[in-house]
Design a protein around this motif. Sequence first.
Motif, PDB file in Angstrom:
ATOM      1  N   LYS A 185      35.434  23.687  50.151  1.00  0.00           N
ATOM      2  CA  LYS A 185      36.962  23.388  50.240  1.00  0.00           C
ATOM      3  C   LYS A 185      37.385  23.361  51.674  1.00  0.00           C
ATOM      4  CE  LYS A 185      38.029  24.221  45.369  1.00  0.00           C
ATOM      5  NZ  LYS A 185      38.923  24.750  44.450  1.00  0.00           N
ATOM      6  N   PHE A 186      36.781  24.311  52.650  1.00  0.00           N
ATOM      7  CA  PHE A 186      37.511  24.360  53.911  1.00  0.00           C
ATOM      8  C   PHE A 186      36.991  23.320  55.054  1.00  0.00           C
ATOM      9  CE2 PHE A 186      33.633  27.250  53.474  1.00  0.00           C
ATOM     10  CZ  PHE A 186      32.967  26.780  54.528  1.00  0.00           C
ATOM     11  N   ARG A 187      35.901  22.458  54.214  1.00  0.00           N
ATOM     12  CA  ARG A 187      35.643  21.474  55.066  1.00  0.00           C
ATOM     13  C   ARG A 187      36.780  20.630  55.381  1.00  0.00           C
ATOM     14  NH1 ARG A 187      30.483  20.784  56.457  1.00  0.00           N
ATOM     15  NH2 ARG A 187      30.537  18.259  56.480  1.00  0.00           N
ATOM     16  N   LYS A 188      36.732  19.817  56.415  1.00  0.00           N
ATOM     17  CA  LYS A 188      37.953  19.022  56.676  1.00  0.00           C
ATOM     18  C   LYS A 188      37.975  17.674  55.646  1.00  0.00           C
ATOM     19  CE  LYS A 188      40.054  16.114  60.322  1.00  0.00           C
ATOM     20  NZ  LYS A 188      39.924  15.776  61.955  1.00  0.00           N
ATOM     21  N   ALA A 189      36.853  17.294  55.320  1.00  0.00           N
ATOM     22  CA  ALA A 189      36.678  16.239  54.342  1.00  0.00           C
ATOM     23  C   ALA A 189      35.574  16.615  53.327  1.00  0.00           C
ATOM     24  CB  ALA A 189      36.076  15.018  55.028  1.00  0.00           C
ATOM     25  N   GLN A 190      36.209  16.941  52.392  1.00  0.00           N
ATOM     26  CA  GLN A 190      35.237  17.529  51.103  1.00  0.00           C
ATOM     27  C   GLN A 190      34.311  16.294  50.737  1.00  0.00           C
ATOM     28  OE1 GLN A 190      37.225  19.712  48.098  1.00  0.00           O
ATOM     29  NE2 GLN A 190      35.464  20.600  47.384  1.00  0.00           N
ATOM     30  N   GLN A 191      33.058  16.480  50.350  1.00  0.00           N
ATOM     31  CA  GLN A 191      32.428  15.517  49.781  1.00  0.00           C
ATOM     32  C   GLN A 191      31.834  15.932  48.480  1.00  0.00           C
ATOM     33  OE1 GLN A 191      29.686  15.605  53.724  1.00  0.00           O
ATOM     34  NE2 GLN A 191      29.623  13.588  52.888  1.00  0.00           N
ATOM     35  N   TYR A 192      31.376  14.898  47.713  1.00  0.00           N
ATOM     36  CA  TYR A 192      30.885  15.184  46.586  1.00  0.00           C
ATOM     37  C   TYR A 192      29.578  14.194  46.340  1.00  0.00           C
ATOM     38  CZ  TYR A 192      35.696  16.580  45.599  1.00  0.00           C
ATOM     39  OH  TYR A 192      36.810  17.207  45.737  1.00  0.00           O
ATOM     40  N   PHE A 193      28.753  14.985  45.550  1.00  0.00           N
ATOM     41  CA  PHE A 193      27.188  14.053  45.243  1.00  0.00           C
ATOM     42  C   PHE A 193      26.884  14.301  43.833  1.00  0.00           C
ATOM     43  CE2 PHE A 193      27.489  15.796  49.776  1.00  0.00           C
ATOM     44  CZ  PHE A 193      27.190  14.868  50.386  1.00  0.00           C
ATOM     45  N   LEU A 194      26.260  13.185  43.370  1.00  0.00           N
ATOM     46  CA  LEU A 194      25.676  13.079  42.198  1.00  0.00           C
ATOM     47  C   LEU A 194      24.267  12.998  42.221  1.00  0.00           C
ATOM     48  CD1 LEU A 194      26.818  13.122  38.896  1.00  0.00           C
ATOM     49  CD2 LEU A 194      26.673  10.508  39.169  1.00  0.00           C
ATOM     50  N   LEU A 195      23.440  14.107  41.688  1.00  0.00           N
ATOM     51  CA  LEU A 195      22.079  14.174  41.869  1.00  0.00           C
ATOM     52  C   LEU A 195      21.335  14.094  40.572  1.00  0.00           C
ATOM     53  CD1 LEU A 195      23.130  15.471  44.409  1.00  0.00           C
ATOM     54  CD2 LEU A 195      20.992  17.076  44.529  1.00  0.00           C
ATOM     55  N   SER A 196      20.248  13.466  40.666  1.00  0.00           N
ATOM     56  CA  SER A 196      19.360  13.288  39.452  1.00  0.00           C
ATOM     57  C   SER A 196      18.333  14.462  39.408  1.00  0.00           C
ATOM     58  CB  SER A 196      18.684  11.798  39.266  1.00  0.00           C
ATOM     59  OG  SER A 196      17.643  11.772  40.409  1.00  0.00           O
ATOM     60  N   HIS A 197      17.719  14.888  38.590  1.00  0.00           N
ATOM     61  CA  HIS A 197      16.628  15.993  38.544  1.00  0.00           C
ATOM     62  C   HIS A 197      15.341  15.363  39.214  1.00  0.00           C
ATOM     63  CE1 HIS A 197      18.202  18.333  34.789  1.00  0.00           C
ATOM     64  NE2 HIS A 197      18.966  18.522  35.817  1.00  0.00           N
ATOM     65  N   GLN A 198      15.358  14.248  39.534  1.00  0.00           N
ATOM     66  CA  GLN A 198      14.210  13.927  40.517  1.00  0.00           C
ATOM     67  C   GLN A 198      14.350  14.053  41.997  1.00  0.00           C
ATOM     68  OE1 GLN A 198      14.075   9.407  39.908  1.00  0.00           O
ATOM     69  NE2 GLN A 198      13.500   9.912  37.664  1.00  0.00           N
ATOM     70  N   TYR A 199      15.357  14.858  42.492  1.00  0.00           N
ATOM     71  CA  TYR A 199      15.743  15.307  43.711  1.00  0.00           C
ATOM     72  C   TYR A 199      14.599  16.279  44.055  1.00  0.00           C
ATOM     73  CZ  TYR A 199      17.884  17.356  47.829  1.00  0.00           C
ATOM     74  OH  TYR A 199      18.165  17.960  49.136  1.00  0.00           O
ATOM     75  N   GLY A 200      14.057  16.115  45.214  1.00  0.00           N
ATOM     76  CA  GLY A 200      12.728  16.852  45.451  1.00  0.00           C
ATOM     77  C   GLY A 200      13.295  18.196  46.499  1.00  0.00           C
ATOM     78  N   GLY A 201      14.318  18.231  46.786  1.00  0.00           N
ATOM     79  CA  GLY A 201      14.745  19.245  47.809  1.00  0.00           C
ATOM     80  C   GLY A 201      14.892  20.857  47.117  1.00  0.00           C
ATOM     81  N   ARG A 202      14.868  21.606  47.679  1.00  0.00           N
ATOM     82  CA  ARG A 202      14.838  23.266  47.078  1.00  0.00           C
ATOM     83  C   ARG A 202      16.144  23.843  47.673  1.00  0.00           C
ATOM     84  NH1 ARG A 202       9.988  25.473  45.839  1.00  0.00           N
ATOM     85  NH2 ARG A 202       8.351  23.693  45.252  1.00  0.00           N
TER      86      ARG A 202
END
Length: 607
Positions: free
Chosen positions: A298-315
């Motif tokens: 919340k302290f970021r100047k522009a708060q961002q939102y992301f919708l991720l599917s379970h196929q996302y390969g990051g850790r």
Amino acid sequence: MADAAALPLQSLIASLEKQCLPRILQVVSGVYFQGSVYELSGSEVCFSTGDLIKVVGIELQSVSCEDVGSEDKFELPINYTGRFTVVPEKMPYGSVEELLSLRPLGLDSSLPFTFTSSSKMDFNNFTLGSGRPLTILSIEHQEGQDDLVRCHVSVREGTSAEVRIPLSFRGEFYECESQDSFSLQEIMSSPLNITVTLFSLFHFYTVRNGVLTFPSSLEMDVIDVTSLYKDMSFLRPLSLTDVLSRPAESFPCVVEILEEPHVHSLFRCSWFLELSKRERLIFHRVETTPMVLLSTAKFRKAQQYFLLSHQYGGRFRRQPREFSCVYELFVASSQAPGLKVSVTRNCEEFEEEGLPALSVGEQLEVLDDGDDDDDDSDEKEEETKHEDVREEVLLLPLYMRGQFVEVLSDTKKYRLRNLSKDFSVPLNVKVVSRDTELRSDPLAGLPCLRTEGSLLEPTIQASFLHTPTQCFLIPAKWFSMSLTVTEDPLPWSGPQPPECHMESVIEVTDIFFNEFCKRRYSDVAPPPVPPRKHCPPVARGHRSHHEPDSDRAPTKELSSLTLTVAKKRSPPPPPTVTDVDSDHDYEVVDESLLKFLKSAEESAVFL
């Protein structure tokens, strides 16, 4: 040239049967509305001469009725809940088959019913006099022979018999009055000659490319031109909801956007901005996708939102959460017991208000209600006394404010599906290994992400026609657009599509987040507001020295709203050195020197 002459729309529609649909009609004389308004209350009210209409469905809306006695005419809606009895016709039926075929219900549902014959009946060496009532019980089907009607007839007083009459038996038959009642819908399903005045038509319209509904009472003349335009292709618009209901074997397919999405304020991803009119897409499949909604700090100047599917390969790796009051500790510990935090801001002690002192660096562990029970064995009591040397149990009021940060010892890397399964929301995480399948992972490099919730969404896996292997997921329930399935070939050879690269991250806006919260918590009561401490007004010009006061002490109700924590005591300070035999050589100031310095200071004042 046409199949029939021009007729009023109402007359033509009344003569149509559902079995003959679809039919193509052309408007001979149009109907217009002031101001060229094309739609009124969801019904089409304006047609021009020459317009083509493809009628694909008819729905009965109301029935025109006439009072036989007063000849008054009125209309009844098809869902009218009243019941009706059939008044027998005075005209005779020429055969038993004709008598049965004009029942207001299906034959099986209308049995038994009674009729009479105006003449003597002779069949199978059996003679039945005229005017005798016969009750039809059932129909008996015989292969290769005429069907028979099994009837019950009263022969003499107290005696009866069953006779079988051929269905083709001819004579003069009259139906007897029955006490059976029928609904209006049941009566209209019969082939009786009943005047129907109002229909709704579902059709495809070539100019507006839409499915429209309008009443047949519009005053316009039409002509049936089905034979002339039977090969014409009428576009059938589909919504995203319609696409979800299509069978699996209809995918993949090429679609064309007829009307672009109405909602532009929910999504911020690149593919959404390309959904424009006449753009062509490939719909690969329809599925239900588990997804997770994440937000930046919340302290970021522009708060961002992301919708991720379970196929996302990051850790991901867990990040410590921050809390600004004891009530937030209570909520977090109720979701995941065993919460440990560290104090990041000093809190002064106010004994009369029940606020203990907390120092920066002290670690607190939230205890369960049963962790401080006294009804334990001697062994546990001895262990507790031993641990009291290093820890003490505190009761923190829920209204107490402070600054706390979660103490984590978990350094494990998690996939998104494991986070959703092993932990409850909200949860602070950070991407430590980016998704290599994405050209640019928007989550990589962000200092902290917060999981806001999980959801199961019906999605459409799609791609643009010019990039068929770059796929993305369309959440079909979150926006609407009109499209149609085309006959264009798929842009690959062979029955199997090529391997697709899925874009598993959808950036959404704060409007999407707020709408998600409304849907998720619409039927959940809001959490209780933490109580505030009671502070009496202070007289002007007087300072409050935190003196004990009966008005300032918490009430019995508020004092019960506390959180039990275990505080690790800070290590004691090192002991003071008092050994006189120390080897250190300290300089000692002579008392006479001190007196001299004091007298010199006093005399300097009078100079």
